[in-house]
Structures are given as structure tokens and as C-alpha cells.
Write a protein that holds these residues in place. Structure first.
Motif, short mmCIF file in Angstrom:
data_model
loop_
_atom_site.label_atom_id
_atom_site.label_comp_id
_atom_site.label_asym_id
_atom_site.label_seq_id
_atom_site.Cartn_x
_atom_site.Cartn_y
_atom_site.Cartn_z
N ASP A 46 -57.79 3.53 39.03
CA ASP A 46 -57.94 4.78 38.29
C ASP A 46 -58.46 5.83 39.25
O ASP A 46 -59.52 5.64 39.86
N THR A 48 -59.97 8.41 38.76
CA THR A 48 -61.26 8.97 38.37
C THR A 48 -62.36 7.91 38.29
O THR A 48 -63.48 8.23 37.91
N ARG A 67 -49.78 12.88 41.12
CA ARG A 67 -50.77 13.49 40.22
C ARG A 67 -50.43 13.13 38.78
O ARG A 67 -49.33 13.39 38.32
N ASP A 70 -51.35 14.65 33.04
CA ASP A 70 -52.40 15.23 32.20
C ASP A 70 -53.63 15.65 33.00
O ASP A 70 -54.64 16.03 32.40
N MET A 71 -53.55 15.63 34.33
CA MET A 71 -54.70 16.00 35.15
C MET A 71 -54.55 17.43 35.65
O MET A 71 -53.65 17.72 36.45
N ASP A 73 -57.54 19.45 36.77
CA ASP A 73 -58.54 19.71 37.81
C ASP A 73 -58.44 18.65 38.89
O ASP A 73 -59.15 17.63 38.86
N VAL A 74 -57.58 18.86 39.87
CA VAL A 74 -57.38 17.85 40.91
C VAL A 74 -58.55 17.80 41.89
O VAL A 74 -58.76 16.79 42.56
N GLY A 77 -60.66 15.37 39.88
CA GLY A 77 -60.03 14.17 39.36
C GLY A 77 -59.16 13.40 40.33
O GLY A 77 -58.85 12.23 40.08
N LEU A 78 -58.76 14.01 41.47
CA LEU A 78 -57.83 13.36 42.36
C LEU A 78 -58.29 13.34 43.81
O LEU A 78 -58.24 12.31 44.49
#
Length: 291
Positions: A46, A48, A67, A70-71, A73-74, A77-78
Motif C-alpha cells: 500500500d 500509504t 498513481r 483515487d489519489m 495528493d501525491v 500519498g505517493l
């Protein structure tokens, strides 16, 4: 060489992993924890959840990065996961970006590309146009049940691309990251069509008339939410994609598929013939078995 494939159950990631398998590469499929099906060679991962990173990154040389749709704010979150991959010894990243990202600086893909350029990692960007397979996923209920394509693209043209061609380019970059280092491949099909022309192609393949209807952005959002049942975020995202087509920004055709793979990309008609079962209606008993 071990390749970690994120998004390995999705439209592109699944095909990338299959291409790497066919080439004899050592593939590690990243699958979200709790996924109902964990294929052989998969690892729970995951973006996150830092607790899932060490096992996923251990011994990995190259990362295929997708990516999650549904993400938004990379940065939060990434990118921390990609930084951890670098620190764990990953040397190269092939990132699934989007066509025209260099002109769309506010999209999350642009943020990821900027970070990768300054990360110290080797990088390759695969920038596909609109997947022809989206007609099989998002738009199947309209095509199959209502003989229509409904979306707000106006008369703008789109250089549709088959997901298999996108995966083939990505796999080539993953198999030889040095040769593709610092390259941005814009992966399109061989033609740019309007959605009215796409409807005509589908009609020919299916043997029944398919029409294109543009409800405008507000009408699309209503249709996407009420009729198709799309989540609000996806409805908004697709509205932006179709507006790009309406403005003429999705029509650029390249020869990058041939340059990388040595073969021509699939046309919309070729993909539609292969995928047509998704749009075929079951016989209706109330009409004597006529579909």
C-alpha cells in the motif's frame, strides 16, 4: 533483475506484469492488502502504509509506478513511498503518466514527474493517450444497454490507444532501463477520432447503430453519478479528460509505439473487434430471443 509492478491488477499493470513474465523477468506484483486474490509472486503493498514497504522493495531494481486513480495528493500519498524505494536500493522508475502532462501542470502526474526528475533515480515516463479499453469499462452500460456513447468531448479528436500497446512500451522500458533512461514516451494509437467516429466504428463491429451524445459537463456529471454510478471524484476526473478532448488537446498522434516495440499500434477498430463481447447484449426472451 527484479521488477516491482504497482497497480498489478489494473488495466495497464496487469498487462505489464504479463509482458515481463513472457520475457522471463523476475516480477513482483504489488497488490493492496486484503485483495481477494493474491497471485503467485505477489506482495501486499500500500503506497500509504509504510509497514508494507520493506518487503515490497527488498531486492528490487526497477519500479513500475502507477498513481491510484483515487489519489489526488501525491506529495503525501505517493512520493514518500517512492523515496523509500530509492533508499531501499531501487535504481529506476518507469512512471505511468498521461499524454500532454507537460501542458497540464496542475494534474498529479506532473507533480510526480517533477519530483522524479530531481530524485536521483533513473526515470522513464510513459504518457499514454485515452485508453480504448475505457469504452469497455466506464462506458459499457451505455454502449451495451442504450446503444450510445455519452460524454462531453464535443467534436474534439482523441488519439485512442490500446492498453496492450501501453503495456508493451512500459515493459520494454522496465526490461532495459538504461536504454530508456530520461525518455518520455507519448504512447498513442495510429489515428485520432471523434467520438462520433468511434460510435460509427462500434456500430459496424456490433451490427447495430451506436450514437454519440454530448450532454455538456454538467449533464455528464449528472449522468455519470446517477446512471453509471461513478464516484464523484472519478466523475470529475473524467469530465476533465473529456474537456481536454473538447479543446483539441488529445488529438496528437505519435509513432512511439513503433519506435519502442517495432510494430504498429492497434487501431480503435482492431481493439473493438477483440473486445466486442463486452458490448453484446444477451438475447431478450420477451422479444423471441432477439438481442
Amino acid at each position: 533483475m527484479t521488477v516491482l509492478v504497482t497497480g498489478s491488477t489494473g488495466t495497464i499493470g496487469r498487462r505489464v506484469a504479463e509482458s515481463l513474465d513472457a520475457a522471463g523477468a523476475e516480477v513482483r506484483r504489488a497488490v493492496r492488502p486484503g485483495h481477494r486474490y493474491l497471485p503467485e509472486g505477489a506482495v501486499a503493498f500500500d503506497l500509504t502504509d509504510p509497514g508494507t514497504w520493506p518487503a515490497a522493495f527488498a531486492g528490487v531494481d526497477t519500479l513500475f509506478l502507477v498513481r491510484p486513480p483515487d489519489m489526488g495528493d501525491v506529495r503525501r500519498g505517493l512520493l514518500p513511498a517512492v523515496a523509500a524505494a530509492r533508499d531501499a536500493g531501487v535504481r529506476s522508475v518507469v512512471f505511468l503518466s498521461v499524454q500532454g502532462v507537460e501542458r497540464l501542470r496542475v494534474v498529479p502526474h506532473a507533480t510526480v514527474e517533477r519530483w522524479l526528475r530531481g530524485s536521483g533515480l533513473g526515470w522513464t515516463f510513459v504518457r499514454p493517450s485515452f485508453f480504448t479499453q475505457n469504452l469497455v469499462t466506464v462506458h459499457t452500460p451505455d454502449i451495451r444497454d442504450r446503444d450510445s456513447i455519452v460524454l462531453p468531448a464535443g467534436s474534439g479528436r482523441t488519439a485512442f490507444v490500446d492498453a496492450r500497446d501501453v503495456a508493451a512500451v512500459a515493459a520494454a522500458a522496465l526490461l532495459d532501463p538504461v536504454a530508456h533512461r530520461g525518455r518520455a514516451w507519448t504512447v498513442t494509437g495510429p489515428e485520432a477520432l471523434t467520438y462520433a467516429e468511434v460510435a460509427d466504428v462500434l456500430g459496424d463491429v456490433l451490427g447495430r447503430p451506436i450514437t454519440y451524445r454530448d450532454p455538456g459537463v454538467v449533464g455528464w456529471l449528472r449522468h455519470a453519478r446517477r446512471t453509471l454510478g461513478l464516484p464523484a471524484r472519478m466523475a470529475l476526473l473524467t469530465a476533465g479528460i473529456y474537456t481536454t478532448a473538447r479543446l483539441g488537446l488529445a488529438a496528437g498522434v505519435t509513432d512511439d509505439v513503433r519506435s519502442v516495440t517495432g510494430r504498429a499500434p492497434a487501431t480503435v477498430r482492431e481493439t473493438a473487434v477483440r473486445e466486442q463481447a463486452a458490448w453484446r447484449r444477451e438475447p431478450d426472451p420477451s422479444r423471441g430471443g432477439t438481442p
